[in-house]
Design an enzyme around this catalytic site. Structure first.
Site, PDB file in Angstrom:
ATOM      1  N   CYS A   1      -2.284  -4.249   7.105  1.00 60.40           N
ATOM      2  CA  CYS A   1      -1.728  -4.659   8.384  1.00 60.40           C
ATOM      3  C   CYS A   1      -2.343  -3.695   9.133  1.00 60.40           C
ATOM      4  O   CYS A   1      -2.622  -2.576   9.228  1.00 60.40           O
ATOM      5  CB  CYS A   1      -0.344  -4.747   8.405  1.00 60.40           C
ATOM      6  SG  CYS A   1       0.741  -3.616   7.583  1.00 60.40           S
TER       7      CYS A   1
ATOM      8  N   ARG B   1      12.619 -24.020  -7.004  1.00 60.94           N
ATOM      9  CA  ARG B   1      13.462 -24.265  -5.803  1.00 60.94           C
ATOM     10  C   ARG B   1      13.579 -22.673  -5.580  1.00 60.94           C
ATOM     11  O   ARG B   1      13.968 -21.972  -4.263  1.00 60.94           O
ATOM     12  CB  ARG B   1      14.743 -24.573  -5.960  1.00 60.94           C
ATOM     13  CG  ARG B   1      15.143 -25.671  -5.903  1.00 60.94           C
ATOM     14  CD  ARG B   1      16.882 -26.429  -6.395  1.00 60.94           C
ATOM     15  NE  ARG B   1      16.384 -27.483  -6.318  1.00 60.94           N
ATOM     16  CZ  ARG B   1      17.675 -28.462  -6.851  1.00 60.94           C
ATOM     17  NH1 ARG B   1      18.988 -27.983  -6.958  1.00 60.94           N
ATOM     18  NH2 ARG B   1      17.390 -29.708  -6.718  1.00 60.94           N
TER      19      ARG B   1
ATOM     20  N   GLU C   1       0.722  -1.476   0.065  1.00 59.54           N
ATOM     21  CA  GLU C   1      -0.409   0.359  -0.165  1.00 59.54           C
ATOM     22  C   GLU C   1       1.005   1.356   0.109  1.00 59.54           C
ATOM     23  O   GLU C   1       0.574   1.950  -0.395  1.00 59.54           O
ATOM     24  CB  GLU C   1      -0.906  -0.508   1.537  1.00 59.54           C
ATOM     25  CG  GLU C   1      -1.761  -1.095   1.338  1.00 59.54           C
ATOM     26  CD  GLU C   1      -1.294  -2.554   2.655  1.00 59.54           C
ATOM     27  OE1 GLU C   1      -2.021  -3.162   2.971  1.00 59.54           O
ATOM     28  OE2 GLU C   1      -0.305  -2.668   1.912  1.00 59.54           O
TER      29      GLU C   1
ATOM     30  N   GLY D   1      15.322 -38.450  -0.205  1.00 54.39           N
ATOM     31  CA  GLY D   1      14.240 -39.870  -1.282  1.00 54.39           C
ATOM     32  C   GLY D   1      13.238 -40.452  -1.134  1.00 54.39           C
ATOM     33  O   GLY D   1      12.444 -40.340  -0.907  1.00 54.39           O
TER      34      GLY D   1
ATOM     35  N   ASP E   1      23.242 -38.694  -3.903  1.00 53.43           N
ATOM     36  CA  ASP E   1      23.810 -37.938  -5.081  1.00 53.43           C
ATOM     37  C   ASP E   1      24.409 -36.670  -4.688  1.00 53.43           C
ATOM     38  O   ASP E   1      25.091 -36.607  -6.155  1.00 53.43           O
ATOM     39  CB  ASP E   1      21.940 -36.806  -5.004  1.00 53.43           C
ATOM     40  CG  ASP E   1      21.173 -38.156  -5.840  1.00 53.43           C
ATOM     41  OD1 ASP E   1      21.225 -38.899  -6.058  1.00 53.43           O
ATOM     42  OD2 ASP E   1      20.354 -37.399  -6.269  1.00 53.43           O
TER      43      ASP E   1
ATOM     44  N   THR F   1      19.572 -40.165  -0.067  1.00 52.91           N
ATOM     45  CA  THR F   1      20.211 -38.460  -1.127  1.00 52.91           C
ATOM     46  C   THR F   1      21.056 -37.899  -1.295  1.00 52.91           C
ATOM     47  O   THR F   1      21.982 -37.584  -2.104  1.00 52.91           O
ATOM     48  CB  THR F   1      18.436 -38.179  -1.530  1.00 52.91           C
ATOM     49  OG1 THR F   1      17.562 -38.292  -1.206  1.00 52.91           O
ATOM     50  CG2 THR F   1      18.713 -36.656  -2.247  1.00 52.91           C
TER      51      THR F   1
ATOM     52  N   ALA G   1      11.184 -37.086  -9.933  1.00 55.72           N
ATOM     53  CA  ALA G   1      10.918 -37.612 -11.320  1.00 55.72           C
ATOM     54  C   ALA G   1      11.477 -38.721 -10.805  1.00 55.72           C
ATOM     55  O   ALA G   1      11.949 -39.417 -10.612  1.00 55.72           O
ATOM     56  CB  ALA G   1      12.426 -36.835 -11.700  1.00 55.72           C
TER      57      ALA G   1
ATOM     58  N   ARG H   1      20.298 -22.676  -9.484  1.00 57.99           N
ATOM     59  CA  ARG H   1      20.806 -22.271 -10.976  1.00 57.99           C
ATOM     60  C   ARG H   1      19.801 -22.219 -12.266  1.00 57.99           C
ATOM     61  O   ARG H   1      18.950 -22.596 -11.893  1.00 57.99           O
ATOM     62  CB  ARG H   1      22.323 -23.810 -11.555  1.00 57.99           C
ATOM     63  CG  ARG H   1      22.963 -24.121  -9.836  1.00 57.99           C
ATOM     64  CD  ARG H   1      23.870 -25.065  -9.748  1.00 57.99           C
ATOM     65  NE  ARG H   1      23.196 -26.538 -10.291  1.00 57.99           N
ATOM     66  CZ  ARG H   1      22.881 -27.444  -9.269  1.00 57.99           C
ATOM     67  NH1 ARG H   1      22.686 -26.711  -8.004  1.00 57.99           N
ATOM     68  NH2 ARG H   1      22.407 -28.569  -9.448  1.00 57.99           N
TER      69      ARG H   1
END
Length: 341
Positions: free
Chosen positions: A78, A186, A53, A285, A202, A198, A157, A209
């Protein structure tokens, strides 16, 4: 669509520009209209900076038009003093002719107080315009305050035959177009969570990125602290919370939070609420994802399927029997979206 809805729609568009940047504050957009013409607009850019506002008011060139104008705002103004003074008081002080509010704020500090200040000043106030769209815009904020937990998005996936990897080794399942979508996701969400397997399997950095955006808070569930501290998840690129059964305390950007295995999901939700995490992507995972699915503890799920990829053997994708709300095709990948009703 009437005029009020048209202007609230514009407020929502403006608010969305700051997605992923306003935590712990909600996304808010505001438009000021005089005789059917927009004379000012603004949105909340990030916590500690002026609210929507105020930005809209500051953008009005001829301030003498304000008492003859209507201010539109996607979320109730607010009423409390935080890092900035209450917007409801500023609206009252400037004497707008009318205030149109998208959704009311269920957050205990506001919840009807902003609208009341405005009405008590003799200014006409209308609320509930495109209310569902305004609530959807702030689904993270509302879930956090109402359910005392973050908004939870499950994501994985899988191959056409339902595996997450080939022979239990890291395997690229989604294509480059989808990877861009994942990095945007993300950047839009507050935090991202993985389990021990995981992280070990990984060695992900879990940062943004391929797109502009702020790195999400990283959350690692590692009961026995098996993940070595030279792994990427421990680098200094983002704030990192490590939930474990062994230790408590902070070291630079890393914070260790002690939980018990028995009551793990409840304790995790309490810890994330306390750390003011408003949304979290559960990236894996399979075991971690399955725990959330079995407990019915999620709000949205995003499942990427590479139809043509047959991996034959490896980590099985989570068991998940839900109806999709929509599907999007990215070349040979299909992204299915689900919402927990």
């Amino acid at each position: 669509m009437n005029n009020d809805e048209l202007y609230i729609k514009r407020c929502i568009e403006l608010a969305g520009k700051a997605l992923g940047r306003t935590y712990p504050n909600p996304l808010v957009g505001s438009v000021i209209v005089h005789n059917g013409e927009i004379i000012g607009e603004g949105y909340h850019h990030k916590a500690g900076e002026p609210h929507a506002e105020i930005n809209a008011i500051n953008s009005v060139e001829n301030k003498s038009l304000i008492p003859e104008s209507t201010i539109y705002v996607s979320l109730e103004p607010c009423a409390h003093y935080g890092k900035t003074p209450p917007c409801a008081l500023k609206i009252k002080e400037l004497g707008f002719k009318k205030v149109v509010i998208g959704a009311m704020d269920s957050h205990d500090k506001v919840n009807g107080k902003g609208k009341k200040i405005i009405q008590d000043a003799g200014i006409e106030a209308v609320s509930g315009i495109l209310e569902n769209e305004c609530i959807e815009l702030n689904k993270r904020f509302f879930t956090y305050h109402e359910k005392k937990r973050p908004y939870i998005i499950l994501k994985w996936a899988e191959s056409g035959d339902g595996f997450l990897d080939k022979d239990f080794k890291p395997t690229a399942v989604s294509n480059s177009l989808v990877n861009q979508f994942v990095h945007q996701l993300r950047a839009d969400e507050h935090a991202i969570l993985v389990g021990t397997q995981t992280a070990l399997h990984d060695n992900p950095s879990l940062t943004v990125r391929n797109t502009e955006g702020i790195n999400p808070v990283r959350i690692l569930i590692d009961f026995d602290l098996k993940v070595p501290q030279h792994f990427k998840i421990y680098n200094n690129e983002a704030r990192t919370l490590v939930l474990n059964t062994l230790k408590e305390g902070s070291e630079e950007n890393i914070q260790f939070i002690k939980v018990s295995k028995e009551n793990f999901l409840t304790e995790l939700m309490t810890a994330l609420y306390k750390e003011q995490i408003q949304s979290v992507i559960i990236e894996g995972g399979s075991f971690t994802l399955q725990q959330f699915i079995d407990a019915n503890l999620w709000d949205e799920a995003i499942v990427i399927k590479n139809e043509n990829l047959q991996l034959k053997n490896g980590t099985k994708a989570p068991e998940f029997n839900q109806k999709t709300t929509k599907n999007q095709r990215y070349r040979d990948n299909i992204i299915s979206f689900f919402k927990l009703k």
